[in-house]
Motif scaffolding. Structure first.
Motif, PDB file in Angstrom:
ATOM      1  N   ARG A 182     -10.106 -10.652  -2.066  1.00  0.00           N
ATOM      2  CA  ARG A 182     -10.313 -10.435  -2.927  1.00  0.00           C
ATOM      3  C   ARG A 182      -9.920 -10.386  -4.397  1.00  0.00           C
ATOM      4  O   ARG A 182      -8.522 -10.346  -4.312  1.00  0.00           O
ATOM      5  CB  ARG A 182     -10.844  -7.743  -3.243  1.00  0.00           C
ATOM      6  CG  ARG A 182     -12.272  -7.755  -4.311  1.00  0.00           C
ATOM      7  CD  ARG A 182     -11.608  -6.780  -4.032  1.00  0.00           C
ATOM      8  NE  ARG A 182     -10.766  -5.874  -4.039  1.00  0.00           N
ATOM      9  CZ  ARG A 182      -9.904  -4.984  -3.213  1.00  0.00           C
ATOM     10  NH1 ARG A 182     -10.187  -5.208  -2.131  1.00  0.00           N
ATOM     11  NH2 ARG A 182      -8.762  -4.252  -3.151  1.00  0.00           N
ATOM     12  N   ASP A 201     -10.006  -6.616   2.257  1.00  0.00           N
ATOM     13  CA  ASP A 201      -9.437  -5.768   1.724  1.00  0.00           C
ATOM     14  C   ASP A 201      -7.694  -6.271   1.077  1.00  0.00           C
ATOM     15  O   ASP A 201      -6.547  -5.377   0.203  1.00  0.00           O
ATOM     16  CB  ASP A 201      -8.773  -4.619   2.657  1.00  0.00           C
ATOM     17  CG  ASP A 201      -8.133  -4.906   4.016  1.00  0.00           C
ATOM     18  OD1 ASP A 201      -8.117  -6.206   4.463  1.00  0.00           O
ATOM     19  OD2 ASP A 201      -7.304  -4.003   4.299  1.00  0.00           O
ATOM     20  N   HIS A 239      -5.827  -8.418  -1.399  1.00  0.00           N
ATOM     21  CA  HIS A 239      -6.735  -8.297  -3.149  1.00  0.00           C
ATOM     22  C   HIS A 239      -6.150  -9.687  -3.422  1.00  0.00           C
ATOM     23  O   HIS A 239      -4.257  -9.716  -3.436  1.00  0.00           O
ATOM     24  CB  HIS A 239      -6.949  -7.637  -3.402  1.00  0.00           C
ATOM     25  CG  HIS A 239      -4.984  -6.809  -4.508  1.00  0.00           C
ATOM     26  ND1 HIS A 239      -5.021  -5.274  -3.544  1.00  0.00           N
ATOM     27  CD2 HIS A 239      -4.967  -7.044  -5.173  1.00  0.00           C
ATOM     28  CE1 HIS A 239      -4.378  -5.665  -4.395  1.00  0.00           C
ATOM     29  NE2 HIS A 239      -4.158  -5.534  -5.277  1.00  0.00           N
ATOM     30  N   ASP A 288       0.957  -1.079   0.210  1.00  0.00           N
ATOM     31  CA  ASP A 288      -0.153   0.051   0.023  1.00  0.00           C
ATOM     32  C   ASP A 288       0.909   1.680  -0.248  1.00  0.00           C
ATOM     33  O   ASP A 288       1.969   1.410   0.671  1.00  0.00           O
ATOM     34  CB  ASP A 288      -0.813   0.571   1.532  1.00  0.00           C
ATOM     35  CG  ASP A 288      -1.851   1.141   0.938  1.00  0.00           C
ATOM     36  OD1 ASP A 288      -1.060   2.598   1.346  1.00  0.00           O
ATOM     37  OD2 ASP A 288      -3.026   1.258   1.115  1.00  0.00           O
TER      38      ASP A 288
END
Length: 534
Positions: free
Chosen positions: A385, A352, A354, A291
């Motif tokens: 996800r 959250d 993925h 991130d």
């Protein structure tokens, strides 16, 4: 694709090399077989010639044995009473030149000269004293110096009485010992230590010439042998090889072509890809996605690696384009899905987080990707996800819009991989409505070094942010690149600066280590801040 073409060329060269090796081996084996066969035939012909000559000599001598046995009763009878019967026998036998009667070691009667008075022991000591039954010598009475064969049939055990038949052997040997070229150049009759060669009226010893070999065969019925001289069988066999070469070449070319065709599949990379899937030769790797805002691990991208036991590690740039070209990319994608499903329990159970999976545009035809997800992915009830990355090496417009809508409906996000390097078009962003754009590593590498590509990078970032599309920057290898992208609010960073690709089984261990390091860094930062405030 260039690497794939090089790999295909390498496999073709290997196929050609194997076909040539097999063809050469077939040529060599065929010529060797024909050489051995020819040598064996030549040896057999020589032996057949010797056997045939012995058989004919034996058949010639057999009537003489019978005649001698029938004539033994005349031994001891006065010569004037038996001479004419002896002449009649000679006329009947044809091969006999003369008959001698021996009584008490005395030759007392000749079918030619009549009464005689010669010592048998002195005239023919080999027959009288040495126990020989045959003697090869020269005629001393009728045709002086001509070769004759003496046959001795004794009447008494003391070897002092019996019958001597004088055979005109020169004519017979010239008839029975005609050489058969090229394997028999000289044929010789041997009796005791004396020899008579075809075409030579002299009785003398014989030796092979420098380039000849000797073959000898003995009669089982009579005390004589046949000797043959001729070229070495291997030399004659070697001389026949040029005649065998066309057939050998034809066979070698045929076998080489068969091997070339037979290896068309087994030696092709596409066949080996298909085989490798079933043989579990592929390995699923992953690379962490970081991130850009908080520095946490936001997910992983699944990568496929191939360890071919026959060729070692095969680069993805080689086998992926070939798999796409030969419609094998969908089976490879299914393999990756099935393997990651097995590892789902070890992955972070967060919505959250993925998981990015590369999918070829061809996999979207006829809702094939949807069916595969329904079969393999959704039954595992995954929490992370799923993101499907479409590579631009495919023509993206072939992607079925209905399939895209179905994927969006079930919560699967769509990403365009390597954006800006392939068939890029701004219309794709409208038609495919991607959730994520992945900035190719060539643009990331240009940061701080290439003003033009860096400008393109900024434009892609600005475009994605205006369209509210998330960004993933690939190929981040330096702190400068990472900081540059963070300052421009790129959502996710990926590259060697954070982690190299690793087997998916190792990811949970890496993640624990990564989180421990981040916690330590945060603690150190907090301590430094408190110290500054104090």
């Amino acid at each position: 694709m260039h690497m794939a073409q090089q790999s295909v060329g390498k496999f073709r060269r290997q196929r050609l090399l194997i076909a040539l090796v097999v063809a050469a081996m077939v040529l060599l084996l065929t010529l060797t077989f024909r050489f051995v066969q020819a040598r064996s035939n030549i040896e057999q012909r020589s032996q057949d010639f010797a056997n045939s000559a012995i058989d004919r000599f034996d058949r010639m001598l057999s009537p003489l044995d019978v005649s001698a046995s029938n004539t033994l009763g005349l031994v001891g009878v006065p010569c004037q009473n038996v001479r004419f019967p002896l002449i009649e026998k000679i006329a009947a036998l044809q091969t006999v030149r003369a008959v001698l009667l021996v009584d008490q070691d005395t030759i007392y009667c000749s079918s030619i000269y009549g009464e005689r008075n010669l010592s048998f022991s002195l005239a023919f000591p080999e027959l009288a004293l040495n126990g020989q039954r045959m003697l090869l010598t020269t005629d001393a009475w009728l045709l002086k110096g001509s070769p004759v064969l003496l046959l001795w049939n004794p009447k008494s055990l003391d070897n002092r009485s019996g019958i001597v038949q004088i055979v005109n052997i020169e004519l017979i040997s010239n008839y029975l010992l005609v050489p058969e070229l090229p394997w028999v150049e000289r044929a010789i009759l041997n009796v005791g230590n004396e020899s008579l060669e075809y075409g030579n009226p002299l009785i003398e010893g014989t030796v092979p010439a420098e380039d000849e070999v000797k073959f000898e065969q003995a009669s089982l019925r009579y005390p004589y042998t046949i000797t043959l001289y001729g070229p070495a069988p291997w030399r004659l066999a070697l001389a026949t090889l040029p005649e065998q070469l066309p057939l050998a070449l034809l066979l070698s070319l045929l076998f080489g072509y068969i091997v070339w065709m037979a290896t068309a599949n087994r030696m092709s990379l596409s066949w080996q890809i298909n085989y490798g899937i079933g043989a579990d030769e592929f390995r699923v790797y992953c690379q962490p996605l970081i991130d850009g805002g908080n520095g946490e691990c936001a997910g992983i991208e699944l990568l496929l690696r191939w360890h071919n036991p026959r060729h070692g590690w095969v680069a993805p740039d080689v086998f992926i384009p070939l798999a796409e070209r030969h419609n094998l990319i969908a089976p490879l994608t299914r393999f990756v899905i099935s393997k990651v499903v097995e590892q789902l329990p070890q992955l972070p159970q967060r919505s959250d987080f993925h998981i990015a999976l590369n999918v070829a545009a061809s996999h979207f035809r006829d809702c094939e990707i949807v069916h595969d997800l329904e079969t393999l992915w959704w039954p595992a009830e995954p929490v992370p996800r799923l993101v499907l990355e479409l590579t631009e090496r495919d023509a993206l417009p072939v992607v079925d819009q209905q399939v895209v809508a179905m994927l969006h409906k079930v919560g699967v996000q769509l990403a365009i991989d390597d954006f800006g390097t392939g068939h890029s078009s701004l219309s794709y962003l409208k038609d495919l409505q991607p959730d994520i754009l992945k900035i190719d590593k060539i643009f990331t590498a240009a940061i701080g070094t290439d003003a033009i590509n860096a400008t393109v990078t900024d434009m892609v970032i600005s475009l994605a942010q205006r369209l509210n599309i998330s960004l993933v920057a690939e190929g981040v290898e330096t702190a400068e690149q990472a900081e540059y992208l963070r300052l421009r609010a790129v959502d996710v960073l990926q590259g060697y600066f954070f982690a190299r690709p690793m087997p998916i089984e190792d990811f949970s261990f890496w993640l624990r280590q990564f989180e421990m390091q981040r916690s330590q860094v945060n603690m150190n930062s907090a301590s430094a801040t408190q110290g500054t405030l104090a």
